[in-house]
Scaffold this active site. Sequence first.
Site, PDB file in Angstrom:
ATOM      1  N   CYS A  47      46.322 -17.329 -53.481  1.00 38.34           N
ATOM      2  CA  CYS A  47      47.453 -18.255 -53.364  1.00 38.34           C
ATOM      3  C   CYS A  47      47.876 -18.402 -51.907  1.00 38.34           C
ATOM      4  O   CYS A  47      48.530 -17.512 -51.348  1.00 38.34           O
ATOM      5  CB  CYS A  47      48.622 -17.756 -54.209  1.00 38.34           C
ATOM      6  SG  CYS A  47      50.099 -18.790 -54.092  1.00 38.34           S
TER       7      CYS A  47
ATOM      8  N   CYS B 141      51.689 -18.546 -51.469  1.00 34.81           N
ATOM      9  CA  CYS B 141      52.317 -17.234 -51.614  1.00 34.81           C
ATOM     10  C   CYS B 141      52.115 -16.351 -50.377  1.00 34.81           C
ATOM     11  O   CYS B 141      53.040 -15.674 -49.926  1.00 34.81           O
ATOM     12  CB  CYS B 141      51.751 -16.506 -52.829  1.00 34.81           C
ATOM     13  SG  CYS B 141      51.748 -17.442 -54.369  1.00 34.81           S
ATOM     14  N   ASP B 142      50.912 -16.343 -49.846  1.00 33.00           N
ATOM     15  CA  ASP B 142      50.529 -15.351 -48.835  1.00 33.00           C
ATOM     16  C   ASP B 142      50.196 -15.906 -47.458  1.00 33.00           C
ATOM     17  O   ASP B 142      49.955 -15.137 -46.522  1.00 33.00           O
ATOM     18  CB  ASP B 142      49.317 -14.551 -49.336  1.00 33.00           C
ATOM     19  CG  ASP B 142      49.604 -13.807 -50.624  1.00 33.00           C
ATOM     20  OD1 ASP B 142      50.762 -13.407 -50.829  1.00 33.00           O
ATOM     21  OD2 ASP B 142      48.672 -13.637 -51.439  1.00 33.00           O
TER      22      ASP B 142
END
Length: 295
Positions: free
Chosen positions: A129, A132-133
């Site tokens: 992701c 997300c990261d």
Amino acid sequence: MYDCLIIGGGLAGLTAAIYTARAGLSTAVIEGEQCGGQAVMADLVENYPGFVGSGYELAEKTEQQVENVGVEIIYDEIESVDFKGKVKKAIGFENSYEGKFVIVATGAKHKRAGFQGEEDFTGAGVSYCAVCDGAFFADMEVAVIGGANTAVSEAIYLSNICKKVYLVYRKDKLRADSTLVERLNKKENIEVLYNTIPVKVGGKNSVEKLITDKGELSVKGVFVAVGFSPSTSIFKDVLELDEYGYIKTDSDLATNVSGVFAVGDCRTKQLRQMITAASDGANAGTVVAKLAERW
């Protein structure tokens, strides 16, 4: 006992909940992680009518709408089900739940690319992701594995954060939409490596390099975007699945078990998009509401 149990809180499940609740049915959405499903990982949603923004924002607004119509959202991981009787049962890690009808909306999970070290370095440089990261890799060089819409979108997103992005794809032509490819081609810090297969990631405590069949890339992050597989393992001996593990349904989203329906990415279908997930939910919710009148 609820009138309708919905297993999974992605856009398909949340939409179904809106329709059943508005029809006067007591409804519970049981979600094991966070509501929104795959939508929360989309940096930019441009193909959902009437909405342009992040997938997280869309999911958040939909969840709020669900709560506003009186749906109970329960955070629990369903481990098994019993659909043999007229009353359907879902057994979770925390509690067991009963419903007159069940709508399965468990979605799909990321596939692994299969290179050596992928599992060992997950969370230490290997990610599924970018939204997300991605921030953890600001001003660094990273690689994205894949060549369809998700991979191209992730590469574009990361190009705004990272110093350099390698898009590693095993074929000689990307499978992404033309609009995404055009946007990709305008990014000077994205390099597409065609006909290239990831073999291994290496590093001491975190990813420091990606080894491919063509050479070695000095990268700190590897983002895998090679597709999805359905999250249907608990239904293997309960519902009829296709050869890939997706739940088979008819045109009303009904499964082979009376009173049980399936919507969204977990079922056999041609197009898996946010808008079709919502459509599935609306249809299944409407069918359940009609059936509930004579239960």
